[in-house]
Every structure is written in structure tokens, then in C-alpha cells.
Design an enzyme around this catalytic site. Sequence first.
Site, PDB file in Angstrom:
ATOM      1  N   ASP A 155       0.919  -1.212   0.049  1.00 33.54           N
ATOM      2  CA  ASP A 155       0.059   0.044  -0.168  1.00 33.54           C
ATOM      3  C   ASP A 155       0.947   1.013  -0.145  1.00 33.54           C
ATOM      4  O   ASP A 155       1.828   1.252  -0.706  1.00 33.54           O
ATOM      5  CB  ASP A 155      -1.014  -0.001   1.320  1.00 33.54           C
ATOM      6  CG  ASP A 155      -2.259   0.903   1.105  1.00 33.54           C
ATOM      7  OD1 ASP A 155      -3.014   0.559   0.535  1.00 33.54           O
ATOM      8  OD2 ASP A 155      -2.182   2.129   1.697  1.00 33.54           O
ATOM      9  N   TYR A 173      -3.301  11.265   1.008  1.00 29.77           N
ATOM     10  CA  TYR A 173      -3.755  11.025  -0.392  1.00 29.77           C
ATOM     11  C   TYR A 173      -3.731  12.380  -1.095  1.00 29.77           C
ATOM     12  O   TYR A 173      -3.430  12.582  -2.190  1.00 29.77           O
ATOM     13  CB  TYR A 173      -5.406  10.663  -0.380  1.00 29.77           C
ATOM     14  CG  TYR A 173      -5.364   9.020   0.069  1.00 29.77           C
ATOM     15  CD1 TYR A 173      -5.232   8.641   1.262  1.00 29.77           C
ATOM     16  CD2 TYR A 173      -5.335   7.827  -0.978  1.00 29.77           C
ATOM     17  CE1 TYR A 173      -5.274   7.048   1.719  1.00 29.77           C
ATOM     18  CE2 TYR A 173      -5.428   6.641  -0.696  1.00 29.77           C
ATOM     19  CZ  TYR A 173      -5.397   6.234   0.718  1.00 29.77           C
ATOM     20  OH  TYR A 173      -5.393   4.888   0.976  1.00 29.77           O
ATOM     21  N   HIS A 214      -4.345  -7.936   0.013  1.00 26.43           N
ATOM     22  CA  HIS A 214      -3.549  -6.329  -0.057  1.00 26.43           C
ATOM     23  C   HIS A 214      -2.927  -6.452   1.192  1.00 26.43           C
ATOM     24  O   HIS A 214      -1.920  -5.823   1.483  1.00 26.43           O
ATOM     25  CB  HIS A 214      -4.746  -5.301  -0.109  1.00 26.43           C
ATOM     26  CG  HIS A 214      -4.201  -4.323  -0.035  1.00 26.43           C
ATOM     27  ND1 HIS A 214      -3.419  -3.681  -1.031  1.00 26.43           N
ATOM     28  CD2 HIS A 214      -4.354  -3.020   0.842  1.00 26.43           C
ATOM     29  CE1 HIS A 214      -3.046  -2.164  -0.855  1.00 26.43           C
ATOM     30  NE2 HIS A 214      -3.664  -1.931   0.487  1.00 26.43           N
TER      31      HIS A 214
END
Length: 464
Positions: free
Chosen positions: A225, A371, A428
Site C-alpha cells: 500500500d 492522499y 492486500h
Amino acid sequence: MWKLTLVSLLLIYGIAKYFGSTGQPELPVLPSDQYWGPGQAREVDKSIRPFKIDIPKQVIDDLKTRLSRTRSLTKPLEGAAWTYGVNTGYLQTVLEYWREKYNWTERQALLNKYPQFKTNIQGLDIHFYHVKPTVPKDRPVRVLPLLLLHGWPGSVVEFQKAIPLLSTPRPDQDFVFELVVPSLPGYGFSDSAVRPGLGSAQVAVLMTNLMNRLGFEKFYTQGGDWGSLITTNIGILRPTNVLGAHLNLCSSRTVSSTFWSILGSYIPSLIVSDEHWSKMYPLSYHWSRLVEEMGYLHIQSTKPDTVGVALSDSPAGLAAYILEKFSTWTNPEYRFSEDGKLLEKFTIDELLDNLMLYWVTNSITTSMRLYSESFNSAQQSLKLDSANLRVPTGCAIFPHEISYQPESLLRLRYSDLVQVNHMPRGGHFAIFEEPQLLADDVWSFVGLVEKKKKTKQTATSTEL
Ligand SMILES: *[C@@H]1O[C@H](CO)[C@@H](O)[C@H](O)[C@H]1NC(C)=O
């Protein structure tokens, strides 16, 4: 007819060659001392202070009060399972467990099992585990520093099971790892920046400074990630510091990769074997799946503070938002089950530990800002996405990872790809879900890199 085919093929080859060139764009120079703390830039206290998690009782009492006052949840649609987002029927049982059975005193003690510290880097107090291996006296092994980086919505909780697997020597290897496991800035017990600009490139600089502060000039890195993006950036921006980068989310998002991906939908054999074809084709299916799953990314890249108000005020909201990811990103098929198969790979306590790191530190808003800081024009202008990673790299490809790219495309980005393994299972949150598989892959990768180094050294000394 064959002439036309030949000409088309040559044309395609030419275009591909053009787009496939692996020239390195000019790399940006990022300052090592940019100050992210409050007030004017100033000399920071360089001490390394021991730290233990110790949450005041009022915080836990307040959490339980809030959980007991959760408004009745809107019933899920019949048969919808997790396809409209979290299934509130199942969420209810999680919230009840959190309020009545989850024992923070016990869980906190577990999270305090490995030594933790804080130190100030560029104005921010950074929290980290620092785990030294136990080296047997009768069999000396080399100790190699390894930086482990988490992502969103994860935390240092994800590494608890892998820590002993990496810091205990193995009979078949003559090295072992000394682990540094930080909370990213704005996550858990690490401070967050007070002004804009701390994107994944700047975090890479900050993490390199942390390793240097601890006395590690050269080190290995591992991440999935954001951890994968940041370790990649460390290797691009500070290559002389990196011995090797092990990633469980490898991605090549260059113009040439996109070109090859599209071309591959006509002639798949150019880039992907039959065995893995369905992981990336048909493109329309995989792209629409990505759109279905990436709504959160758009919100967090643009208005993190708005959704942050709701999530930091309501533990039920926070649980819904984060646990949905732990279901679908572990295995996309899980969204068709009423319980999201949340407990198939994790225990309820582990999942709540991770939530607690966001709740007790009130860090969901600052975590989401990563982000916004990374997907903006300032960050994109650094062109790190199209830069090659030239340090030795290992890619562990887990079958349920959100996106898939074949080795042929990864090689366009990672110029020294030492190891690529297709893992037998996992998604993930690989190190959290399959700590043994991930740890084994790191051991094998570093083993290869170290062996290569030795061969090189021997060759050089023979020449002399
Ligand atoms: C939580 O765990 C601690 C330590 O094991 C124990 O003393 C305490 O009684 C537990 N609390 C509850 C409510 O079970």
C-alpha cells in the site's frame, strides 16, 4: 495480407520501443531538512525517547459511551451482503463486541510487547518500534537493518506477527534483521504536519532521516500500500541509502505500461502468460472493478477533512469505513458474504487493535490527508511515478491484490528486479494476513541480494 500484418507489427514494435524506453526523467531534489512542525523552522531535539502506549481511562470510557449511543443502523438491502458497502447487520455484532468484550488493557499490553520509541524528525515526533534480533553466541550472523512501512487504513498493528519471524535468525541464512517499524506521519502515535505539502515523496525523505538518526546509513525496506509507494520513493530519491526494496504492491503506472496493457488486450501473449491473463483482462472488467473500489480514494484525495469530521466523531462510522476495506481488499469475493468473511483471516481483536490506533489518537483525518498531499499537481510534477527504481527490488504478488501487473510490465519500472514471486494465497494486507509467506519472501529476496553482492565482491578481489 502478410505484408500488411508485417507492417502493422513493425509499426507496433516501433511505437512500443518508443514508449518502452526506460530513460530516467530528471529527478527532483528534495531538501532533507524541510520543517513540518508548528511554528518557525528550528533545531529539533534529536534524542530518541522510549515510548509505551498508555491511553487514559477517560478515552476508553468515552469510546464505550459513544458505542452505547450509536443510532440504530440502517438495515442492509436484502441479499446485498457487502456490495453496498459495509453490511450493517454484521457491523452491529462487531460494535457489540467492541463495547462489551474487547479488552483494551490486554490488547495494549500486547502492543507494548516490542520496544517503542519516539524521536523528532523535521519538526514531527515519529513513533516506531525498534526490534533488535537475538544473535546466538555460537553462530554469529550479520545484522541487517530493515524498515517496514504500513499503509492506509493499516498501522503498525499489521506487523505484530511478522516481527518475530524477521528478527529471529534462521539456520539456513547467515544474516538476520534489525527492524524499524514506524507509524507514518499523521498516523497513530506519529505527529502530523501542520501545513500542506507532506506527500509520499516528502515522507520518503522523512523516513530516510529516521533511519539515519538511528545510525543506519544503508538499509533494506519493505512495504505494501502506501508503504510500497514510499519505499519505492526512498529508493528513487535516496538510492545510496537502500540495499534493497521488497514490495507487496508493485506497480508500473508509466505511459509505456498503459500502452502495453492496452496493446496486450489484443495480443495478450506479448505481456502476460495464459495462467495470469484473467488477472488483468478483459480490461473493461478490471477497470470497472477499480472504479467500484476507488471512490474512497477520490474523496480522500480531495476533501479528507470533511469525511474526517464524521469518522473521528463516531466509532461506528470509523469501524464501517475501515472494516469494509479489510473485507473486500483481502478478497473481492468476500463482499458477497453477509459477514464479509472478516474473520476468515483476522481475529476480531486484531481488527479492533488497528481501529483503536486510529480512534485513540484521533488520526483518521490526518491519515487520509496523505492522499490529498500525494495526488495533487505539486506532487505529480515531481514525476516520481515515471521514474525507475534502480535498487535491487523484490515483488511479492498476492493473488487477491487489488490490481495486477505481469512481470514484463513491472520490469519497465523496476530496473533491477531480483525476485518476482506469485504467492499461493493472500490479498492486500499481506503481512497482516499471511505473515509467514511474506516473511519467507523477504528472507529469500535479501538472501539473493546478499549473495549477488558477495559474488561481486569476490570477483573484484580476484581481479586485484
Ligand atoms: C481485562 O484484562 C485485564 C488484564 O488481563 C483484567 O485484569 C481485566 O479484568 C479485564 N477486564 C475485563 C472487563 O474483563
